[in-house]
Structures are given as C-alpha cells and as structure tokens.
Design a protein around this motif. Structure first.
Motif, PDB file in Angstrom:
ATOM      1  N   TYR A  23     -54.408  18.138  27.165  1.00  0.00           N
ATOM      2  CA  TYR A  23     -53.342  17.408  26.448  1.00  0.00           C
ATOM      3  C   TYR A  23     -52.281  16.671  27.175  1.00  0.00           C
ATOM      4  O   TYR A  23     -51.921  15.633  27.081  1.00  0.00           O
ATOM      5  N   PHE A  24     -51.738  17.841  28.110  1.00  0.00           N
ATOM      6  CA  PHE A  24     -50.671  17.068  29.065  1.00  0.00           C
ATOM      7  C   PHE A  24     -51.254  15.795  29.531  1.00  0.00           C
ATOM      8  O   PHE A  24     -50.674  14.896  29.940  1.00  0.00           O
ATOM      9  N   SER A  25     -52.538  16.028  30.226  1.00  0.00           N
ATOM     10  CA  SER A  25     -53.135  14.961  31.185  1.00  0.00           C
ATOM     11  C   SER A  25     -53.417  13.449  30.221  1.00  0.00           C
ATOM     12  O   SER A  25     -53.570  12.576  30.635  1.00  0.00           O
ATOM     13  N   GLY A  71     -54.465  22.930  26.865  1.00  0.00           N
ATOM     14  CA  GLY A  71     -53.018  22.557  26.908  1.00  0.00           C
ATOM     15  C   GLY A  71     -53.042  21.668  27.848  1.00  0.00           C
ATOM     16  O   GLY A  71     -52.472  20.548  27.852  1.00  0.00           O
ATOM     17  N   LEU A  72     -53.684  21.858  29.093  1.00  0.00           N
ATOM     18  CA  LEU A  72     -53.613  21.049  30.241  1.00  0.00           C
ATOM     19  C   LEU A  72     -54.529  19.654  29.961  1.00  0.00           C
ATOM     20  O   LEU A  72     -53.827  18.468  30.762  1.00  0.00           O
ATOM     21  N   GLN A  99     -51.377  12.458  27.739  1.00  0.00           N
ATOM     22  CA  GLN A  99     -50.309  12.046  27.284  1.00  0.00           C
ATOM     23  C   GLN A  99     -49.948  10.806  28.468  1.00  0.00           C
ATOM     24  O   GLN A  99     -49.904  11.133  29.674  1.00  0.00           O
ATOM     25  N   HIS A 124     -47.054   8.784  30.529  1.00  0.00           N
ATOM     26  CA  HIS A 124     -45.967   9.053  31.127  1.00  0.00           C
ATOM     27  C   HIS A 124     -45.091   7.895  30.902  1.00  0.00           C
ATOM     28  O   HIS A 124     -45.498   6.729  31.798  1.00  0.00           O
ATOM     29  N   GLU A 181     -45.515  21.577  31.605  1.00  0.00           N
ATOM     30  CA  GLU A 181     -46.783  21.360  32.228  1.00  0.00           C
ATOM     31  C   GLU A 181     -46.850  22.612  33.422  1.00  0.00           C
ATOM     32  O   GLU A 181     -47.957  23.151  33.462  1.00  0.00           O
TER      33      GLU A 181
END
Length: 112
Positions: free
Chosen positions: A72-74, A69-70, A76, A78, A2
């Motif tokens: 998508y990462f946010s 992409g950012l 997910q 954790h 990320e």
C-alpha cells in the motif's frame, strides 16, 4: 509510518524463521537440539508443537499483513513537500549579425 512497518516486517520475518527452525519435523531438526521433544518440557509432550504451530500461524499472518501494508505504501504517489520554484525562461538565442553591404566574408569574397 512506513519505517515502523518496515521494522515490524523484518522482526516478524526473523521470528517466523526462528519458529520454523524450532518446530518438530519428521527427521532430525533444530527443535530436537533444544529439547522440544521431551515430555517434561514447559508445554508438555504435545503442547510445544501446538504452541509453536499457533505462534508460527500468528506470525505468518502478521507477515502477510505487513507485506500488504508495504505494498500500500509503495503504491501511494508521494507529493513533493513544497511547490517547485518556477524555472526562469531561457534567454532568446542571439540573432545573427548582418554584415553591411560591401563587406567581405570570411573567405575574402564579396557576398552577393
């Protein structure tokens, strides 16, 4: 991963800003200050406009992809790295002490 996407996203954003400012517009612009309007430039009379336009389009696409992409990462969730330790149970609250028969309460009266 990320962090790499964040760095790439910021670099692409700065590059897009620079290319937009360098492009030839209808009026006076930053591109004319650097001589992009001259026919003897590195890319020719219209070559610089095509090069800058294509470069801007490629960088805009890269900006769009890094934004996705950012996102998508946010989205997910954790997971914690390790299981949390069990919290010990709270001790039971102390029970009120019953007074022996015939004892005086705080007011000095004999309880019933």
């Amino acid at each position: 991963m990320e962090f790499i996407v964040w760095v790439l996203h910021l670099l692409v954003a700065v590059a897009v800003i620079a290319l937009v400012l360098l492009q030839h517009g209808k009026g006076a612009d930053m591109g004319a200050a650097f001589g992009s309007g001259s026919s003897g430039s590195l890319f020719g009379a219209t070559g610089s406009a095509n090069f800058l336009s294509r470069s801007t389009a490629v960088l805009a696409t890269a900006f769009f992809l890094t934004s996705l992409g950012l996102t998508y990462f946010s989205s997910q969730k954790h997971e914690p790295a390790a299981k949390p330790l069990a919290v010990p149970a709270q001790p039971a609250a102390p029970q009120p002490v019953e007074q022996p028969a015939g004892a005086l309460d705080k007011s000095g009266a004999i309880p019933k």
